[in-house]
Write a protein that holds these residues in place. Structure first.
Motif, short mmCIF file in Angstrom:
data_model
loop_
_atom_site.label_atom_id
_atom_site.label_comp_id
_atom_site.label_asym_id
_atom_site.label_seq_id
_atom_site.Cartn_x
_atom_site.Cartn_y
_atom_site.Cartn_z
N ASP A 88 0.81 -1.21 0.00
CA ASP A 88 0.00 0.00 0.00
C ASP A 88 0.84 1.26 0.00
O ASP A 88 0.48 2.27 -0.56
CB ASP A 88 -0.94 0.02 1.21
CG ASP A 88 -1.94 -1.12 1.17
OD1 ASP A 88 -2.44 -1.47 2.24
OD2 ASP A 88 -2.21 -1.63 0.07
N LEU A 89 1.99 1.22 0.66
CA LEU A 89 2.84 2.39 0.78
C LEU A 89 4.28 1.91 0.83
O LEU A 89 4.63 1.09 1.65
CB LEU A 89 2.49 3.14 2.07
CG LEU A 89 3.09 4.51 2.30
CD1 LEU A 89 2.67 5.48 1.22
CD2 LEU A 89 2.68 5.04 3.66
N THR A 90 5.13 2.43 -0.04
CA THR A 90 6.52 1.98 -0.08
C THR A 90 7.41 2.97 0.63
O THR A 90 7.02 4.10 0.92
CB THR A 90 7.01 1.83 -1.53
OG1 THR A 90 7.08 3.12 -2.12
CG2 THR A 90 6.12 0.92 -2.33
N GLY A 91 8.65 2.58 0.87
CA GLY A 91 9.63 3.46 1.48
C GLY A 91 9.86 4.70 0.66
O GLY A 91 10.07 5.79 1.20
N ASP A 92 9.81 4.58 -0.68
CA ASP A 92 9.97 5.75 -1.55
C ASP A 92 8.82 6.72 -1.36
O ASP A 92 9.02 7.94 -1.35
CB ASP A 92 10.03 5.32 -3.02
CG ASP A 92 11.30 4.55 -3.35
OD1 ASP A 92 12.29 4.67 -2.59
OD2 ASP A 92 11.29 3.84 -4.36
N ASP A 93 7.61 6.20 -1.21
CA ASP A 93 6.45 7.06 -0.98
C ASP A 93 6.59 7.80 0.34
O ASP A 93 6.30 9.00 0.44
CB ASP A 93 5.16 6.24 -0.95
CG ASP A 93 4.84 5.59 -2.28
OD1 ASP A 93 5.22 6.15 -3.33
OD2 ASP A 93 4.20 4.52 -2.27
N GLU A 99 9.94 14.46 2.73
CA GLU A 99 10.59 15.59 2.09
C GLU A 99 9.62 16.73 1.84
O GLU A 99 9.93 17.90 2.04
CB GLU A 99 11.25 15.16 0.78
CG GLU A 99 12.48 14.30 1.00
CD GLU A 99 13.02 13.67 -0.27
OE1 GLU A 99 12.46 13.91 -1.36
OE2 GLU A 99 14.01 12.92 -0.17
N THR A 100 8.39 16.38 1.44
CA THR A 100 7.35 17.40 1.21
C THR A 100 7.00 18.08 2.51
O THR A 100 6.87 19.32 2.57
CB THR A 100 6.10 16.75 0.59
OG1 THR A 100 6.48 16.12 -0.63
CG2 THR A 100 5.03 17.79 0.33
N SER A 101 6.88 17.31 3.60
CA SER A 101 6.52 17.91 4.89
C SER A 101 7.62 18.82 5.44
O SER A 101 7.35 19.80 6.10
CB SER A 101 6.18 16.82 5.90
OG SER A 101 7.33 16.10 6.26
#
Length: 104
Positions: A88-93, A99-101
């Motif tokens: 559902d969610l990877t380390g890259d995600d 980084e966005t936060s």
């Protein structure tokens, strides 16, 4: 049937696991992210399948020990949560979200 770990040569998914049957002509392994068959089999570590409750308890224990003021500690927690969520969610995600936060 054994579970093997693979890495995709065409995208940045990293490791993923696949249940592989032992048939005369098995179905080729496919990357769950990009659907490529260009994958390589990895040497995997021994793993014990944990129940959902055990996995959640482990994440809760880790969250209790995390230093919320330390970005490195929070990144580690988020990577563990992402790993616990499977595909559902990877380390890259998670890395992209962190980084966005940091930019906000």
């Amino acid at each position: 049937m054994p579970i093997f770990e693979f890495a995709c040569n065409d995208c940045t998914l990293g490791r993923f696991s696949e249940l592989v049957g032992v048939l005369a002509s098995p179905t080729p392994v496919q990357c769950p992210r990009c659907k490529s068959h260009n994958v390589k089999k990895l040497v995997s570590r021994f793993a014990r399948i944990r129940s959902t409750d055990e996995a959640l308890d482990s994440l809760a224990d880790l969250a209790d020990r995390v230093d919320e003021s330390d970005p490195k500690s929070m990144r580690h927690l988020m990577n563990e949560v992402a790993h616990g969520m499977g595909d559902d969610l990877t380390g890259d995600d998670v890395q992209e979200l962190l980084e966005t936060s940091e930019e906000l």
